[in-house]
Scaffold this motif. Sequence first.
Motif, PDB file in Angstrom:
ATOM      1  N   ARG A   1      -6.979   1.409  -0.875  1.00 45.10           N
ATOM      2  CA  ARG A   1      -6.669   0.254  -1.735  1.00 45.10           C
ATOM      3  C   ARG A   1      -7.599   0.210  -2.942  1.00 45.10           C
ATOM      4  O   ARG A   1      -7.167  -0.037  -4.070  1.00 45.10           O
TER       5      ARG A   1
ATOM      6  N   ASP B   1      -6.365   0.539  -6.752  1.00 43.01           N
ATOM      7  CA  ASP B   1      -6.629  -0.559  -7.689  1.00 43.01           C
ATOM      8  C   ASP B   1      -7.354  -0.061  -8.936  1.00 43.01           C
ATOM      9  O   ASP B   1      -7.134  -0.570 -10.030  1.00 43.01           O
TER      10      ASP B   1
ATOM     11  N   TYR C   1      -7.922   1.954   4.998  1.00 41.92           N
ATOM     12  CA  TYR C   1      -7.163   1.043   4.146  1.00 41.92           C
ATOM     13  C   TYR C   1      -7.978   0.634   2.925  1.00 41.92           C
ATOM     14  O   TYR C   1      -7.492   0.691   1.790  1.00 41.92           O
TER      15      TYR C   1
ATOM     16  N   LEU D   1       0.833  -1.196   0.000  1.00 41.94           N
ATOM     17  CA  LEU D   1       0.000   0.000   0.000  1.00 41.94           C
ATOM     18  C   LEU D   1       0.870   1.248   0.000  1.00 41.94           C
ATOM     19  O   LEU D   1       0.643   2.173  -0.781  1.00 41.94           O
TER      20      LEU D   1
END
Length: 64
Positions: free
Chosen positions: A53, A57, A49, A8
């Motif tokens: 993420r 993505d 998070y 990350l």
Amino acid sequence: MTTVMPTLRADLQRARGRWPQMATDTGVSHSTISRVARGRIPTPQIDTYLALRSWLDEHLPEQA
């Protein structure tokens, strides 16, 4: 979650110039994004998070 954090953080660094847009899109403050990327927040809350993420993505190209 510590095993996913290096990935990350690396992805956040790759997206560094896009942090303002990421903050707007995710609702995670620019300051928090910066602190996560620098390791100042070693284990962010799960919703933070997941938001980061998901954005990464969707917006970062795959690395070869």
